[in-house]
Design a protein around this motif. Structure first.
Motif, PDB file in Angstrom:
ATOM      1  N   ALA A 196       0.970  -1.206   0.023  1.00 40.85           N
ATOM      2  CA  ALA A 196       0.086   0.015  -0.089  1.00 40.85           C
ATOM      3  C   ALA A 196       0.994   1.435  -0.038  1.00 40.85           C
ATOM      4  O   ALA A 196       0.598   2.320  -0.607  1.00 40.85           O
ATOM      5  CB  ALA A 196      -0.965   0.024   1.023  1.00 40.85           C
ATOM      6  N   ALA A 197       2.023   1.098   0.944  1.00 44.63           N
ATOM      7  CA  ALA A 197       2.889   2.359   0.636  1.00 44.63           C
ATOM      8  C   ALA A 197       3.449   2.666  -0.633  1.00 44.63           C
ATOM      9  O   ALA A 197       3.623   3.747  -1.036  1.00 44.63           O
ATOM     10  CB  ALA A 197       4.208   2.070   1.806  1.00 44.63           C
ATOM     11  N   VAL A 198       3.794   1.549  -1.276  1.00 43.98           N
ATOM     12  CA  VAL A 198       4.284   1.521  -2.819  1.00 43.98           C
ATOM     13  C   VAL A 198       3.423   2.124  -3.575  1.00 43.98           C
ATOM     14  O   VAL A 198       3.497   2.995  -4.409  1.00 43.98           O
ATOM     15  CB  VAL A 198       5.055   0.205  -3.182  1.00 43.98           C
ATOM     16  CG1 VAL A 198       5.544   0.289  -4.539  1.00 43.98           C
ATOM     17  CG2 VAL A 198       6.009  -0.186  -2.188  1.00 43.98           C
ATOM     18  N   ARG A 199       2.099   1.648  -3.482  1.00 45.65           N
ATOM     19  CA  ARG A 199       1.120   2.103  -4.512  1.00 45.65           C
ATOM     20  C   ARG A 199       0.755   3.574  -4.208  1.00 45.65           C
ATOM     21  O   ARG A 199       0.738   4.421  -5.182  1.00 45.65           O
ATOM     22  CB  ARG A 199      -0.138   1.412  -4.119  1.00 45.65           C
ATOM     23  CG  ARG A 199      -1.469   1.752  -4.732  1.00 45.65           C
ATOM     24  CD  ARG A 199      -2.497   1.094  -4.384  1.00 45.65           C
ATOM     25  NE  ARG A 199      -3.844   1.350  -5.182  1.00 45.65           N
ATOM     26  CZ  ARG A 199      -4.765   2.364  -5.097  1.00 45.65           C
ATOM     27  NH1 ARG A 199      -4.473   3.181  -4.057  1.00 45.65           N
ATOM     28  NH2 ARG A 199      -5.763   2.705  -5.745  1.00 45.65           N
ATOM     29  N   ASN A 200       0.933   4.030  -3.042  1.00 43.23           N
ATOM     30  CA  ASN A 200       0.772   5.639  -2.552  1.00 43.23           C
ATOM     31  C   ASN A 200       1.734   6.518  -3.354  1.00 43.23           C
ATOM     32  O   ASN A 200       1.635   7.591  -3.733  1.00 43.23           O
ATOM     33  CB  ASN A 200       0.776   5.981  -1.297  1.00 43.23           C
ATOM     34  CG  ASN A 200      -0.338   5.302  -0.480  1.00 43.23           C
ATOM     35  OD1 ASN A 200      -1.697   4.991  -1.236  1.00 43.23           O
ATOM     36  ND2 ASN A 200      -0.549   5.170   0.933  1.00 43.23           N
ATOM     37  N   VAL A 248      -4.177   2.346 -10.489  1.00 40.05           N
ATOM     38  CA  VAL A 248      -3.010   1.519 -10.156  1.00 40.05           C
ATOM     39  C   VAL A 248      -3.416   0.136  -8.980  1.00 40.05           C
ATOM     40  O   VAL A 248      -3.995   0.508  -8.212  1.00 40.05           O
ATOM     41  CB  VAL A 248      -1.705   2.015  -9.443  1.00 40.05           C
ATOM     42  CG1 VAL A 248      -2.139   2.999  -8.359  1.00 40.05           C
ATOM     43  CG2 VAL A 248      -0.627   1.229  -9.228  1.00 40.05           C
ATOM     44  N   HIS A 249      -3.045  -0.951  -9.452  1.00 37.11           N
ATOM     45  CA  HIS A 249      -3.537  -2.001  -8.458  1.00 37.11           C
ATOM     46  C   HIS A 249      -2.338  -3.042  -8.707  1.00 37.11           C
ATOM     47  O   HIS A 249      -1.660  -3.280  -9.448  1.00 37.11           O
ATOM     48  CB  HIS A 249      -4.626  -2.655  -8.683  1.00 37.11           C
ATOM     49  CG  HIS A 249      -5.010  -3.259 -10.071  1.00 37.11           C
ATOM     50  ND1 HIS A 249      -5.233  -2.351 -11.196  1.00 37.11           N
ATOM     51  CD2 HIS A 249      -4.764  -4.556 -10.335  1.00 37.11           C
ATOM     52  CE1 HIS A 249      -5.291  -3.509 -12.246  1.00 37.11           C
ATOM     53  NE2 HIS A 249      -5.164  -4.507 -11.489  1.00 37.11           N
ATOM     54  N   PHE A 276       2.565  -4.318 -10.096  1.00 40.04           N
ATOM     55  CA  PHE A 276       1.605  -3.472 -10.226  1.00 40.04           C
ATOM     56  C   PHE A 276       1.259  -3.093 -11.683  1.00 40.04           C
ATOM     57  O   PHE A 276       2.211  -3.007 -12.362  1.00 40.04           O
ATOM     58  CB  PHE A 276       2.063  -1.833  -9.646  1.00 40.04           C
ATOM     59  CG  PHE A 276       2.396  -1.906  -8.245  1.00 40.04           C
ATOM     60  CD1 PHE A 276       1.493  -1.694  -7.236  1.00 40.04           C
ATOM     61  CD2 PHE A 276       3.808  -2.311  -7.687  1.00 40.04           C
ATOM     62  CE1 PHE A 276       1.804  -1.783  -5.902  1.00 40.04           C
ATOM     63  CE2 PHE A 276       4.179  -2.364  -6.442  1.00 40.04           C
ATOM     64  CZ  PHE A 276       3.080  -2.161  -5.299  1.00 40.04           C
ATOM     65  N   ARG A 277       0.055  -2.844 -11.932  1.00 37.11           N
ATOM     66  CA  ARG A 277      -0.509  -2.345 -13.107  1.00 37.11           C
ATOM     67  C   ARG A 277      -0.814  -0.994 -13.224  1.00 37.11           C
ATOM     68  O   ARG A 277      -1.790  -0.655 -12.518  1.00 37.11           O
ATOM     69  CB  ARG A 277      -1.541  -3.324 -13.717  1.00 37.11           C
ATOM     70  CG  ARG A 277      -2.295  -3.045 -15.019  1.00 37.11           C
ATOM     71  CD  ARG A 277      -3.144  -4.344 -15.826  1.00 37.11           C
ATOM     72  NE  ARG A 277      -2.016  -5.244 -15.883  1.00 37.11           N
ATOM     73  CZ  ARG A 277      -2.305  -6.504 -16.286  1.00 37.11           C
ATOM     74  NH1 ARG A 277      -3.370  -6.983 -16.265  1.00 37.11           N
ATOM     75  NH2 ARG A 277      -1.352  -7.333 -16.674  1.00 37.11           N
ATOM     76  N   LEU A 278      -0.512  -0.406 -14.060  1.00 38.69           N
ATOM     77  CA  LEU A 278      -0.574   1.143 -14.083  1.00 38.69           C
ATOM     78  C   LEU A 278      -1.299   1.435 -15.426  1.00 38.69           C
ATOM     79  O   LEU A 278      -1.105   0.909 -16.339  1.00 38.69           O
ATOM     80  CB  LEU A 278       0.602   2.063 -14.118  1.00 38.69           C
ATOM     81  CG  LEU A 278       1.333   2.161 -12.717  1.00 38.69           C
ATOM     82  CD1 LEU A 278       1.950   0.532 -12.468  1.00 38.69           C
ATOM     83  CD2 LEU A 278       2.258   3.112 -12.681  1.00 38.69           C
ATOM     84  N   ARG A 279      -2.337   2.316 -15.200  1.00 39.75           N
ATOM     85  CA  ARG A 279      -3.260   2.606 -16.573  1.00 39.75           C
ATOM     86  C   ARG A 279      -3.437   4.117 -16.630  1.00 39.75           C
ATOM     87  O   ARG A 279      -3.417   4.860 -15.716  1.00 39.75           O
ATOM     88  CB  ARG A 279      -4.668   1.945 -16.363  1.00 39.75           C
ATOM     89  CG  ARG A 279      -5.791   2.615 -17.349  1.00 39.75           C
ATOM     90  CD  ARG A 279      -7.004   1.791 -17.707  1.00 39.75           C
ATOM     91  NE  ARG A 279      -6.781   0.668 -18.171  1.00 39.75           N
ATOM     92  CZ  ARG A 279      -6.624   0.115 -19.178  1.00 39.75           C
ATOM     93  NH1 ARG A 279      -6.655   1.244 -20.320  1.00 39.75           N
ATOM     94  NH2 ARG A 279      -6.479  -1.131 -19.704  1.00 39.75           N
ATOM     95  N   PHE A 280      -2.898   4.653 -17.703  1.00 36.06           N
ATOM     96  CA  PHE A 280      -2.850   5.757 -18.138  1.00 36.06           C
ATOM     97  C   PHE A 280      -3.769   6.345 -19.124  1.00 36.06           C
ATOM     98  O   PHE A 280      -4.332   5.334 -19.961  1.00 36.06           O
ATOM     99  CB  PHE A 280      -1.699   6.216 -18.786  1.00 36.06           C
ATOM    100  CG  PHE A 280      -0.232   5.790 -17.740  1.00 36.06           C
ATOM    101  CD1 PHE A 280       0.213   6.832 -16.901  1.00 36.06           C
ATOM    102  CD2 PHE A 280       0.168   4.734 -17.730  1.00 36.06           C
ATOM    103  CE1 PHE A 280       1.060   6.695 -15.856  1.00 36.06           C
ATOM    104  CE2 PHE A 280       1.290   4.247 -17.086  1.00 36.06           C
ATOM    105  CZ  PHE A 280       1.795   5.407 -15.977  1.00 36.06           C
ATOM    106  N   ARG A 281      -4.290   7.645 -19.060  1.00 31.86           N
ATOM    107  CA  ARG A 281      -5.509   8.256 -19.994  1.00 31.86           C
ATOM    108  C   ARG A 281      -5.363   9.711 -19.877  1.00 31.86           C
ATOM    109  O   ARG A 281      -5.261   9.958 -18.869  1.00 31.86           O
ATOM    110  CB  ARG A 281      -6.771   7.522 -19.606  1.00 31.86           C
ATOM    111  CG  ARG A 281      -7.638   7.852 -20.779  1.00 31.86           C
ATOM    112  CD  ARG A 281      -9.313   7.571 -20.400  1.00 31.86           C
ATOM    113  NE  ARG A 281      -9.334   5.826 -19.958  1.00 31.86           N
ATOM    114  CZ  ARG A 281      -9.565   4.818 -20.761  1.00 31.86           C
ATOM    115  NH1 ARG A 281      -9.776   4.996 -21.778  1.00 31.86           N
ATOM    116  NH2 ARG A 281      -9.763   3.929 -19.876  1.00 31.86           N
TER     117      ARG A 281
END
Length: 378
Positions: free
Chosen positions: A305-309, A322-323, A342-347
């Motif tokens: 969770a810290a990395v996600r933040n 991101v998840h 982690f999978r990051l989605r950009f738009r």
């Protein structure tokens, strides 16, 4: 004793006194010294209201004009938790849990409010937590042939605070046995992730981002498994605990393992719910998005969770979501390491993103994670 004034207040209207006297006399209710003698076969007449009813019955109800009774409207006193309790109960029932209601008493532990005249040693004080009552209920169900228990309770707990009593609303959960009813396609037992998923559903229904719930590994209770217990934080504020009961402790409580439980302070949830931003309408995207996968090798003690933040903070406006989608431990990594993907989605809302734009953001994200956690790409 016949009281015409009271009868009139009750019925709203009475015939003339002579007519009332005639009706009562014909019914065998003769008058003696200002009172009406009730014949022995009219055991249903015991008070003035019964006499008024007899007059209304003989006169005919059509002779009385119907009127609505006046009643004061008293506003419900809302302590701030009525709405949140109702929504949480709906969410938990929809998730397949049953509600338990237990006594508000418990043993006289440290910080408990002692009772002046207790019923026994186990009910010598007001309860300081919901967990013991849920364990007793689960053990009772298992003794009666129901191994798969899914219970929750929303109730008050009490703690002594100098010369005052600190009274707070808590939510408690207990899960035992199989994750789903016996089925040929799945026979998995409950675990910490089931309890956490239920709590995240509660947060989502309250309008709180489930990603703000952090599970920090900690031995919060003596009876919990050392490696399967955590302190719960919501937005950095401690709000409860989550854990799996250690087998020896479960045996003492006459519980069949696995047993997973959690307890949360609803005051923290209410504060987070009230502080949330008002949801805003977002139109469906007109342009395609782009996703990238990043796998970081991290220390086992580093919370995902810290990395996600950190990824969210460094991803900028183009990062849509991101998840975590994979965790690996084993060959090729040190004993104190693990790989988290982690999978990051950009738009972008107004254009199709170019590869160079996404690459620039990815570089920022990688640098931020490496600097803050000493991670490396896998």
């Amino acid at each position: 004793r016949w009281d015409p004034d009271a009868a009139k207040r009750l019925l709203g209207h009475l015939p003339e006194p002579q007519e009332c006297d005639r009706i009562l006399t014909r019914l065998g209710l003769s008058e003696v010294s200002g009172e009406r003698l009730v014949p022995p076969w009219r055991f249903d007449i015991t008070r003035n209201e019964d006499l008024a009813e007899e007059i209304a019955r003989i006169t005919g109800y059509d002779a009385f004009e119907p009127t609505l009774p006046e009643a004061p409207v008293v506003a419900r006193i809302d302590d701030g938790f009525y709405g949140i309790r109702s929504r949480i109960m709906d969410t938990l029932v929809a998730a397949g849990l049953l509600q338990g209601v237990h006594y508000s008493f418990g043993p006289a532990v440290d910080g408990a409010v002692a009772l002046a005249n207790p019923l026994g040693e186990q009910t010598a004080a007001l309860r300081t937590e919901l967990w013991p009552g849920l364990c007793i209920a689960a053990a009772h169900n298992q003794r009666h042939g129901e191994p798969d228990v899914r219970l929750f309770e929303i109730g008050r707990i009490f703690r002594a605070n100098d010369n005052d009593i600190d009274e707070r609303w808590h939510l408690g959960l207990i899960l035992t046995g199989r994750r789903v009813p016996e089925h040929w396609a799945e026979n998995r037992s409950v675990d910490l992730f089931d309890a956490r998923g239920i709590l995240e559903s509660v947060l989502a229904d309250l309008g709180i981002d489930p990603a703000t719930l952090e599970c920090r590994p900690a031995q919060t209770r003596d009876e919990l498994h050392p490696g399967k217990s955590a302190e719960l934080l919501l937005g950095g504020v401690t709000c409860g605990w989550l854990g799996e009961l250690e087998p020896e402790s479960a045996s003492k409580l006459e519980l069949q393992t696995p047993v997973v439980g959690a307890e949360v302070d609803l005051h923290v949830l209410l504060g987070a719910s009230e502080a949330r931003e008002t949801p805003k309408y977002t139109a469906l995207p007109r342009f395609p998005g782009s996703h990238r996968d990043l796998a970081f090798v991290l220390k086992r003690t580093t919370a995902s969770a810290a990395v996600r933040n950190t990824i969210i903070a460094s991803g900028g406006d183009l990062l849509e979501s991101v998840h975590v989608f994979d965790v690996y431990e084993g060959k090729g990594l040190a004993d104190d390491e693990r790989s988290v993907a982690f999978r990051l989605r950009f738009r972008a809302p107004d254009r199709t993103l170019a590869q160079e734009e996404v690459d620039a953001v990815i570089a920022q994200v990688i640098a931020a994670v490496q600097d803050q956690f000493g991670a490396r790409l896998r």
